[in-house]
Structure formats: structure tokens, C-alpha cells
Design an enzyme around this catalytic site. Sequence first.
Site, PDB file in Angstrom:
ATOM      1  N   CYS A 104       3.705 -12.200  -0.798  1.00 43.82           N
ATOM      2  CA  CYS A 104       3.031 -13.360  -1.365  1.00 43.82           C
ATOM      3  C   CYS A 104       4.041 -14.362  -1.932  1.00 43.82           C
ATOM      4  O   CYS A 104       3.742 -15.549  -2.065  1.00 43.82           O
ATOM      5  CB  CYS A 104       2.083 -12.898  -2.462  1.00 43.82           C
ATOM      6  N   VAL A 130       8.030   5.209  12.846  1.00 44.69           N
ATOM      7  CA  VAL A 130       7.231   6.344  13.309  1.00 44.69           C
ATOM      8  C   VAL A 130       6.612   5.929  14.639  1.00 44.69           C
ATOM      9  O   VAL A 130       5.909   4.920  14.716  1.00 44.69           O
ATOM     10  CB  VAL A 130       6.152   6.729  12.270  1.00 44.69           C
ATOM     11  N   ASN A 155      -2.601  -2.844  -2.843  1.00 46.56           N
ATOM     12  CA  ASN A 155      -2.086  -2.098  -3.993  1.00 46.56           C
ATOM     13  C   ASN A 155      -3.110  -1.094  -4.509  1.00 46.56           C
ATOM     14  O   ASN A 155      -2.788   0.053  -4.791  1.00 46.56           O
ATOM     15  CB  ASN A 155      -1.697  -3.067  -5.114  1.00 46.56           C
ATOM     16  N   SER A 201       8.828  -2.245  -0.734  1.00 50.38           N
ATOM     17  CA  SER A 201       8.374  -2.611  -2.079  1.00 50.38           C
ATOM     18  C   SER A 201       8.643  -4.068  -2.429  1.00 50.38           C
ATOM     19  O   SER A 201       9.366  -4.361  -3.377  1.00 50.38           O
ATOM     20  CB  SER A 201       9.065  -1.690  -3.099  1.00 50.38           C
ATOM     21  N   TYR A 212     -14.310 -21.126 -25.139  1.00 50.78           N
ATOM     22  CA  TYR A 212     -14.228 -22.590 -25.167  1.00 50.78           C
ATOM     23  C   TYR A 212     -13.266 -23.081 -26.248  1.00 50.78           C
ATOM     24  O   TYR A 212     -13.339 -22.652 -27.402  1.00 50.78           O
ATOM     25  CB  TYR A 212     -15.614 -23.221 -25.430  1.00 50.78           C
ATOM     26  N   ASP A 263      -3.512  -3.378   4.586  1.00 53.90           N
ATOM     27  CA  ASP A 263      -3.877  -4.282   5.677  1.00 53.90           C
ATOM     28  C   ASP A 263      -4.210  -3.571   6.989  1.00 53.90           C
ATOM     29  O   ASP A 263      -4.731  -4.195   7.913  1.00 53.90           O
ATOM     30  CB  ASP A 263      -2.734  -5.267   5.950  1.00 53.90           C
ATOM     31  N   ALA A 300       0.833  -1.205   0.000  1.00 55.22           N
ATOM     32  CA  ALA A 300       0.000   0.000   0.000  1.00 55.22           C
ATOM     33  C   ALA A 300       0.867   1.253   0.000  1.00 55.22           C
ATOM     34  O   ALA A 300       0.595   2.212  -0.738  1.00 55.22           O
ATOM     35  CB  ALA A 300      -0.930  -0.016   1.219  1.00 55.22           C
TER      36      ALA A 300
HETATM   37  P1  FAD Z   1       2.368  -4.684   5.001  1.00 54.52           P
HETATM   38  O1  FAD Z   1       2.838  -5.592   3.921  1.00 54.52           O
HETATM   39  O2  FAD Z   1       2.106  -5.271   6.347  1.00 54.52           O
HETATM   40  O3  FAD Z   1       3.418  -3.514   5.147  1.00 54.52           O
HETATM   41  C1  FAD Z   1       3.332  -2.553   6.181  1.00 54.52           C
HETATM   42  C2  FAD Z   1       4.708  -2.029   6.459  1.00 54.52           C
HETATM   43  O4  FAD Z   1       4.605  -0.988   7.401  1.00 54.52           O
HETATM   44  C3  FAD Z   1       5.636  -3.086   7.084  1.00 54.52           C
HETATM   45  O5  FAD Z   1       6.791  -3.229   6.307  1.00 54.52           O
HETATM   46  C4  FAD Z   1       5.954  -2.523   8.459  1.00 54.52           C
HETATM   47  O6  FAD Z   1       7.300  -2.773   8.855  1.00 54.52           O
HETATM   48  C5  FAD Z   1       5.724  -1.044   8.254  1.00 54.52           C
HETATM   49  N1  FAD Z   1       5.387  -0.346   9.489  1.00 54.52           N
HETATM   50  C6  FAD Z   1       4.442  -0.701  10.400  1.00 54.52           C
HETATM   51  N2  FAD Z   1       4.411   0.189  11.410  1.00 54.52           N
HETATM   52  C7  FAD Z   1       5.359   1.120  11.138  1.00 54.52           C
HETATM   53  C8  FAD Z   1       5.803   2.283  11.809  1.00 54.52           C
HETATM   54  N3  FAD Z   1       5.253   2.672  12.970  1.00 54.52           N
HETATM   55  N4  FAD Z   1       6.809   2.997  11.258  1.00 54.52           N
HETATM   56  C9  FAD Z   1       7.365   2.625  10.070  1.00 54.52           C
HETATM   57  N5  FAD Z   1       6.986   1.516   9.394  1.00 54.52           N
HETATM   58  C10 FAD Z   1       5.984   0.791   9.910  1.00 54.52           C
HETATM   59  N6  FAD Z   1      -2.112 -11.394  -0.541  1.00 54.52           N
HETATM   60  C11 FAD Z   1      -2.663 -11.732  -1.755  1.00 54.52           C
HETATM   61  O7  FAD Z   1      -3.504 -10.970  -2.271  1.00 54.52           O
HETATM   62  N7  FAD Z   1      -2.299 -12.881  -2.390  1.00 54.52           N
HETATM   63  C12 FAD Z   1      -1.363 -13.717  -1.893  1.00 54.52           C
HETATM   64  O8  FAD Z   1      -1.027 -14.742  -2.504  1.00 54.52           O
HETATM   65  C13 FAD Z   1      -0.774 -13.404  -0.633  1.00 54.52           C
HETATM   66  N8  FAD Z   1       0.156 -14.212  -0.069  1.00 54.52           N
HETATM   67  C14 FAD Z   1       0.747 -13.851   1.109  1.00 54.52           C
HETATM   68  C15 FAD Z   1       1.727 -14.671   1.654  1.00 54.52           C
HETATM   69  C16 FAD Z   1       2.329 -14.333   2.846  1.00 54.52           C
HETATM   70  C17 FAD Z   1       3.400 -15.219   3.415  1.00 54.52           C
HETATM   71  C18 FAD Z   1       1.967 -13.131   3.512  1.00 54.52           C
HETATM   72  C19 FAD Z   1       2.643 -12.737   4.807  1.00 54.52           C
HETATM   73  C20 FAD Z   1       0.985 -12.309   2.993  1.00 54.52           C
HETATM   74  C21 FAD Z   1       0.365 -12.669   1.785  1.00 54.52           C
HETATM   75  N9  FAD Z   1      -0.627 -11.863   1.217  1.00 54.52           N
HETATM   76  C22 FAD Z   1      -1.189 -12.200   0.010  1.00 54.52           C
HETATM   77  C23 FAD Z   1      -1.072 -10.645   1.895  1.00 54.52           C
HETATM   78  C24 FAD Z   1      -0.284  -9.408   1.396  1.00 54.52           C
HETATM   79  O9  FAD Z   1       1.084  -9.654   1.464  1.00 54.52           O
HETATM   80  C25 FAD Z   1      -0.643  -8.218   2.262  1.00 54.52           C
HETATM   81  O10 FAD Z   1      -2.019  -7.982   2.110  1.00 54.52           O
HETATM   82  C26 FAD Z   1       0.128  -6.969   1.852  1.00 54.52           C
HETATM   83  O11 FAD Z   1       1.479  -7.121   2.089  1.00 54.52           O
HETATM   84  C27 FAD Z   1      -0.373  -5.767   2.642  1.00 54.52           C
HETATM   85  O12 FAD Z   1       0.375  -4.668   2.282  1.00 54.52           O
HETATM   86  P2  FAD Z   1       0.440  -3.399   3.237  1.00 54.52           P
HETATM   87  O13 FAD Z   1       1.376  -2.437   2.574  1.00 54.52           O
HETATM   88  O14 FAD Z   1      -0.916  -2.938   3.561  1.00 54.52           O
HETATM   89  O15 FAD Z   1       1.031  -3.943   4.614  1.00 54.52           O
END
Ligand code: FAD
Length: 445
Positions: free
Chosen positions: A44, A81, A306, A40, A426, A284, A13
Site C-alpha cells: 500500500c 513452491v 492481515n 513483510s 462534535y 488475496d 497474510a
Molecule cells: P501478496 O501481497 O500478493 O503476497 C503474496 C506473496 O506470495 C508474494 O510476495 C508472492 O511472491 C508470493 N508467492 C506467490 N506464489 C508463490 C509461490 N508459489 N512460492 C512462493 N511464494 C509465492 N490494500 C489496502 O487495504 N489498502 C491500500 O491502501 C492498498 N494499497 C495498495 C497499493 C498497491 C500498489 C498494491 C499493489 C496493493 C494495495 N493494497 C491495498 C492491497 C494489499 O497490498 C494486498 O491486499 C495485500 O498485499 C495482500 O497480501 P497477501 O499476503 O494476501 O498477498
Amino acid sequence: MTERLIVIGGVAAGMSAASKARRVAKGMEIVVYEKSGYVSYGSCGFPYFIGGVVPKIEDVIVRTPEQFAQKNIEVHVHHEVTAIDVAAHSVTVHNLDTGAQFNDHWDKLVVTTGGMATRPPFSGFDLDGVFTLRTVEDALAIQRFIESKKPARGIVVGAGYIGLEMAEALCARGVHVSVLEMLPQVLPTLDPEIAALINDELAEHDVDLLLEQKVLGFAGAAGRVQRVLTDAGELPAEIVIVAVGVRPAARLAAEAGVALGTTGGIAVDDHQRTNVPDVFAAGDVAEAMNIVTGRPTYVPLGTTANKQGRVAGENAAGGEARFAGIAGTAIVKVFSLQIAQSGLTEKVARREGLAVKTSAITAPNQAHYIPAHRPMRVKLVYEADSRRLLGSQIVSKGGALRIDAIASALHAGWTVDKLREVDMAYAPPFASVWDPVLVAANVAK
Ligand code: FAD
Ligand code: NAD
């Protein structure tokens, strides 16, 4: 004056938001703070890196901080943060490498702090060999442990998405795996009879599935895990993956006065705006609108992160974008089985108080004379009176991505009868002349 955008969190995100904001507002200052060492990347891909399908961790990383710098996006890893001051429009940042702390000003803030792996109060969680899987650091730690310790027996706690993908990954590394699940079925987001189709696939690959087993903790010697303790006894284990769900990492925002919804994720509108002016949230950490129920839901998926991130970035940069909501569309591979779902399951629809009907069929995924054809199970859930399509689940050894046709129908608000009319592709290697989705819709008629 030049506006300054701060993004907290640099994965799906966060980097989508920063990249989109850069395209919309060429002159805006854009700064990303990320507490881990990486930005980045596609989480998954972790199970496939650990299982050896993807050779290097770098392969799941889309762009480095240096590449973002070339796009005039300033990325600071190992920067957490620790507070948001919405009145002063500032954040407090902790440099985890130097220990230094400083404040930074923002005009617009995008919160993408993501999800956290749930850590129940199991005893022995800190033993060497017990892992959760969320970050690049987690994936590397698991991969290095497997390479150096060569565990023979592994336990996966939780038969959800990560649990099943990791069971396959550990098997590929020669580990004998048991999966412990507290509920009577795997993948609780599915209807039970659909989920049960996965049990045979696990058994065929020598994975022991232990349902209705509650884990109490872990025990070992010399700091290394050796046993998993459950309410039914104990099991030997040299590696344990705990995959028991994800919670929104929303505390930082909540402490600043950002409102959470009933799911525990940050409440957002269709522009990814929070209740606090100039503060957006995505991914998330946030809720999403369920297009079937019309109510907020929490489904932490990369595909949503995304899209929401892109919308948040565009709006934070002064543009105008709307997120259409989600159907909870997901797909997962368990060995050679593909399992897909979109919309509501029968059990969720009934829980919502809807009067539902279902149509469940098994039909070949290719023409029956193609030797490799496999059965495809399609279940459709629809409203009894209006016949509005509510959801679907598909299980097969090929072609389950047909769920995307159902997701499109859900977005369009179609009835199950409208689905019957679709001109689906098909040719013998791809489908039967009556595609299984059409067969299911015909049976509903
Ligand atoms: P995150 O990926 O959780 O990233 C948030 C970031 O914020 C982290 O890096 C964290 O360190 C950082 N952060 C948090 N708090 C702070 C702070 N206070 N200061 C600075 N940084 C901070 N989704 C699918 O759609 N299909 C799939 O096949 C799939 N497979 C997956 C497999 C695995 C093993 C995992 C773990 C997840 C999978 N997912 C899948 C889910 C997907 O990866 C997540 O939905 C996605 O990563 C969410 O992105 P995000 O940026 O919201 O959060
Ligand atoms: P999950 O919610 O998918 O599954 C967690 C499982 O753990 C559930 O079956 C639950 O009943 C079980 N459980 C909970 N507490 C337990 C306990 N004490 N003992 C035994 N079992 C217990 O969560 P996850 O597998 O950690 O994955 C997190 C999220 O990541 C998923 O919700 C999904 O959104 C996302 N993801 C998606 C994909 C995909 O789309 N292919 C793949 C991996 C992850």
C-alpha cells in the site's frame, strides 16, 4: 513430535499467519517460502514511495528475514513452491538462486500466494517503460526508471485504486499524466455519480482522464515504449503503468486439489480452512464472506489479508479463531480528495435483486464557520422494506474515514434509523453539530 507449519508467500497474510502461529505454539517449526526477494512489506505504501512521500523502500518493510529468525521463524526468500502434494503432506520447492529443487514436509500448510496483477494480451507489454505494480521489485524498477529516464509523459491504464494513486505519484515526479479507462467512470467499485466527483479533482491537477478508451497495446523504438495504442488512436508515452486489476494466484493450490470458489479465489470457511484437511488459505488468494450479502466475495485488500492471515495462523497452530467477514470497506486518496466506501453500492445492491432506497446529501465536514470546511458527500444505501443499512460511499476533502462508523453499523446489522441515534463526536474543527452521516440518516427518515 514437533509439528511443522509451512507458509507459502511472505507478505501481509503469510507473515501474519507465521507470527500468530509462533505466539500460539511456541514449539512449532515454522517455515515461510517466498519467491520474491522480500517479505513483510506494505504494498500500500508503494505509490507513496514512487511519488517521493516515503523516502526509502526500506520504510515500507516491516521486518526482514533476519528479524523473523530471531523469533524462530525460518524465512526463505527466492524460494518458489512449485507443487503441493496433499496426500504426502509435502511441497516441492525451487531455490531460485541456486536452481536446486527439494521437497519439504508439513503437518499444517497455509497458502498465502496472494494476487497477481492482471496482464491482458496487450502487444508490446515487454517494452522498457511499461510496468505493473505489485512487488517491491516492481516499485523499485518504476522508481529507478523515473530517476534515470526522467519521463515527461506518462499513461496510466486503468482508473482503479492503483491507477489513481499512481497518477498522483507520477504527477508528484513532474510527469504529465493521462489516465485511460475502458469503462465510463473511474473507480468502478463506486456508484457512477459518486465516482464522477473525482473527475474534477483529476482535471484540477492537470491529469487527462480518457474514459471509454480500450487499450490495444504499446509501441516504441529500440526496446523503449513511445506510444500507447487504443481503439481511438494513439497517445505518446515515455512511461506506462498498467493497473487493470488483480486476480487470485490460486493455480498452485488448485492443481493440488484445493477447491476454488465462484470468484476464482480459494474457498475458505470462517476458520480459513480449505476443503483439504490441514490446509488453510488467507489474503488475496482467498475469498471472504461478504457480511451484507452473506455470500463469498473477492475484494483483495491488505486489511483483510492481515486479519485472515492471523486467523489462519492461529488455527494452524492448534488455536481457535474465527474471521468475521468483510464489508468491503476501502478508502483512497486522489490528490486532496478522500473517497471511502463500505458495504454495497446502489448498483451492486440492485444487481443482487434487492429493493433499495438511497439517501444522498452534501453537508460541511467541519462547522460551517471554520474557514477550511469542505463539502462532504454521503450516500447511504438501505433496503426499502426492512430499512437495513446496505452500504455507504463518502467523498470529501477531509474526514472520509467516518466510513468506519458505517462499517461498524454494517457489522452490527443495523437499520438506517438506528444509525441516526448514534452519539457521534462534535467540535467545530471536526464536524458540524449534525455530522454528515447523521444528516444522511435523517434524510432517509
Ligand atoms: P501478496 O501481497 O500478493 O503476497 C503474496 C506473496 O506470495 C508474494 O510476495 C508472492 O511472491 C508470493 N508467492 C506467490 N506464489 C508463490 C509461490 N508459489 N512460492 C512462493 N511464494 C509465492 N490494500 C489496502 O487495504 N489498502 C491500500 O491502501 C492498498 N494499497 C495498495 C497499493 C498497491 C500498489 C498494491 C499493489 C496493493 C494495495 N493494497 C491495498 C492491497 C494489499 O497490498 C494486498 O491486499 C495485500 O498485499 C495482500 O497480501 P497477501 O499476503 O494476501 O498477498
Ligand atoms: P482495480 O480493480 O481497482 O481497477 C482496475 C481498473 O482497470 C478498473 O477501473 C477497470 O475498469 C480498468 N480496466 C480493466 N481493463 C482495462 C483495459 N484493458 N483498459 C483500460 N482500463 C481497464 O485494480 P487495481 O487498480 O489494479 O488495484 C488492484 C487492487 O488493489 C484493488 O482492487 C484494490 O483491492 C487494491 N488496492 C487498494 C487500494 C486502497 O484501498 N487504497 C489502493 C491500491 C490498490
